[in-house]
Design an enzyme around this catalytic site. Structure first.
Site, PDB file in Angstrom:
ATOM      1  N   SER A   1      -9.635   1.714   3.218  1.00 27.42           N
ATOM      2  CA  SER A   1      -8.758   2.501   2.357  1.00 27.42           C
ATOM      3  C   SER A   1      -7.766   1.665   1.570  1.00 27.42           C
ATOM      4  O   SER A   1      -7.061   2.163   0.704  1.00 27.42           O
ATOM      5  CB  SER A   1      -7.991   3.517   3.215  1.00 27.42           C
ATOM      6  OG  SER A   1      -7.152   2.856   4.153  1.00 27.42           O
TER       7      SER A   1
ATOM      8  N   LYS B   1       0.834  -1.200   0.000  1.00 20.87           N
ATOM      9  CA  LYS B   1       0.000   0.000   0.000  1.00 20.87           C
ATOM     10  C   LYS B   1       0.869   1.252   0.000  1.00 20.87           C
ATOM     11  O   LYS B   1       1.880   1.309   0.707  1.00 20.87           O
ATOM     12  CB  LYS B   1      -0.909  -0.032   1.240  1.00 20.87           C
ATOM     13  CG  LYS B   1      -1.943   1.078   1.336  1.00 20.87           C
ATOM     14  CD  LYS B   1      -2.826   0.839   2.559  1.00 20.87           C
ATOM     15  CE  LYS B   1      -3.890   1.910   2.729  1.00 20.87           C
ATOM     16  NZ  LYS B   1      -4.767   1.623   3.890  1.00 20.87           N
TER      17      LYS B   1
ATOM     18  N   SER C   1     -10.193  -0.896   7.262  1.00 21.95           N
ATOM     19  CA  SER C   1      -9.626  -0.611   5.936  1.00 21.95           C
ATOM     20  C   SER C   1      -8.898  -1.767   5.274  1.00 21.95           C
ATOM     21  O   SER C   1      -8.501  -1.658   4.118  1.00 21.95           O
ATOM     22  CB  SER C   1      -8.679   0.591   6.018  1.00 21.95           C
ATOM     23  OG  SER C   1      -9.410   1.762   6.243  1.00 21.95           O
TER      24      SER C   1
END
Length: 457
Positions: free
Chosen positions: A155, A82, A179
């Site tokens: 996210s 990420k 997330s």
């Protein structure tokens, strides 16, 4: 040439092919990069693709295996990280124009450990801006591989979409209120929010230090366990778990009836019925303090995020999306009393869950009360409250929480099942998840024309 079907194989299967010499890390990495180039324009799951770097890592992995140096199960396996996590000499964007891009000076601890385990890092994945619940228009939404007109969730949506669509065998996500688990549920993959503190956050941009976690996203519990082992530098095996005799609690979440969609409830009920038939003991649970959990999550995230981003907001506020900027501004208005009250709720809930686990081995719920929507809901709105209805409390109490696919709805969209176990019983959560995977029918990926998925036998 590697068949695209192989890109959906397990990490163990891939490793066996490496070690018998029928496949090389270079070939698999190249096929992964080719698939990213072909399919990611529709998904938008990667912000930065590290083609040269991953080629070099794959070549080194192949040489080491031929020379007899085996770093373990992830040796030569393509994974993604990420874009909130620092990598040396690689830009981190945080999916924002504020303070971005920032060139990494060193590897985050979890990245260093992945490299030490021999993983090939393909690139940095898309996310909601600074992991705070909103898409920056310059970076755009990550679309869902099951239906590109829908979001992959946030996210960590870029990581979940990359894994679900065969671009990466596994990926790193972060989770402050759901997330990892929310996008895992939307995309039909496995996502683990580990016990608080199990995975080092050194080198990971913080959002709310009281609630932040990093963890693996993969296509099975076994693969997630291999990723967790690499990310922690500690071995995480799946203990043998029998469904018969397993004590399962179904926690009542006050207000959940406002949000639960019938197809997700049906998938959950079917799973519980299968567990009952297999001999599990299922019982209802109620924790009175749970009604205050999501409000406490908000009262902790908001001021902590605002304090952490205060200087950047003053210096480069124009670089944030309007929604993120408004959220950061709002956090300055949470009073100290509200924040301390939320911490008190956190402490009481930790005690209540500890007591609950005296009578159950695991707590089950849907991961999210609905299938993937068209867009990520606003973090402070009614739908935002609904989205974290089942997930946010476990950031508050720090327990391991795992989302696994629970099946497909009649819209051919995945649902998620959340499995929660006691503190630091992450291996148990993954083992229970693996046992439930064996009970559920295999999900078939759509394969129409140049699809994002290939057919999985």
């Amino acid at each position: 040439m590697v068949d695209d079907n192989l890109l959906f194989s397990s990490i163990a299967t891939l490793g066996a092919r490496y070690r018998d010499g029928s496949l090389s890390p270079v070939a698999v990495t190249q096929q992964s990069l080719d698939r990213i180039a072909r399919l990611d324009p529709a998904l938008n799951s990667f912000i930065t693709v590290l083609a040269e770097e991953s080629h070099a890592a794959a070549e080194a992995a192949g040489r080491e295996l031929k020379a007899g140096r085996d770093r373990g199960p992830l040796h030569g396996v393509p994974v993604a990280v990420k874009d909130l996590v620092e990598m040396a000499d690689v830009p981190t964007t945080f999916a924002s124009r504020a303070g971005s891009p920032r060139q990494g000076e060193s590897d985050a601890v979890l990245v260093r450990r992945l490299k030490e385990a021999g993983a090939v890092i393909l690139g940095k994945t898309n996310l909601l801006e600074y992991a705070y619940g909103a898409v920056h228009p310059d970076f755009g939404q990550t679309n869902n591989p099951w239906d590109v007109k829908r979001t992959s969730g946030g996210s960590s949506g870029g990581s979940a979409a990359a894994v679900a669509s065969g671009l990466s065998f596994a990926a790193v996500g972060t989770d402050t209120g759901g997330s990892i688990r929310i996008p895992a549920a939307y995309c039909g993959v496995v996502g683990l929010k580990p016990s608080f503190g199990l995975v080092s956050l050194d080198g990971v941009k913080a959002l709310s230090p009281s609630l932040d976690h990093a963890g693996p996203i993969a296509r099975s519990c076994a693969d997630a366990a291999l990723m967790l082992s690499a990310m922690t530098g500690m071995r995480h095996d799946l203990p043998s778990v029998a469904i018969r005799g397993l004590r399962i609690g179904i926690l009542r979440h006050p207000g959940a009836e406002r949000f639960m969609e019938a197809p997700i409830q049906a998938l959950f009920d079917q799973t519980i019925a299968l567990l009952g038939k297999a001999g599990a003991h299922v019982r209802p649970l109620e924790i009175v303090e749970l009604k205050s959990a999501n409000d406490a999550v908000a009262k902790i995230i908001e001021p902590e995020a605002s304090q952490l981003h205060r200087d950047l907001l003053r210096q480069e506020g124009h670089g944030f999306s309007a929604i993120t900027r408004d959220q950061l501004e709002a956090g300055f208005h949470v009073t100290a009393v509200d924040y301390l009250d939320a911490l008190a709720v956190q402490a009481r809930l930790r005690g209540a869950f500890q007591q609950a686990f005296e009578s159950v081995d695991a707590i089950l719920s849907p991961s999210v009360p609905w299938v993937a929507p068209a867009e990520d809901p606003p973090i402070g709105g009614e739908s935002g409250v609904g989205e974290i209805m089942f997930s946010g409390v476990y950031n508050l109490v720090g327990l391991p929480a795992l989302s696994i696919p629970s099946g497909l709805t009649d819209q051919t969209l995945p649902g998620g099942l959340q499995i929660v176990t006691p503190w630091k019983a992450d291996d148990l959560a993954l083992a229970i998840g693996a046992a439930i995977e064996g009970l559920l029918p295999a999900m078939r990926h759509p394969a129409i024309g140049e699809s994002l998925f290939v057919s999985v036998p």
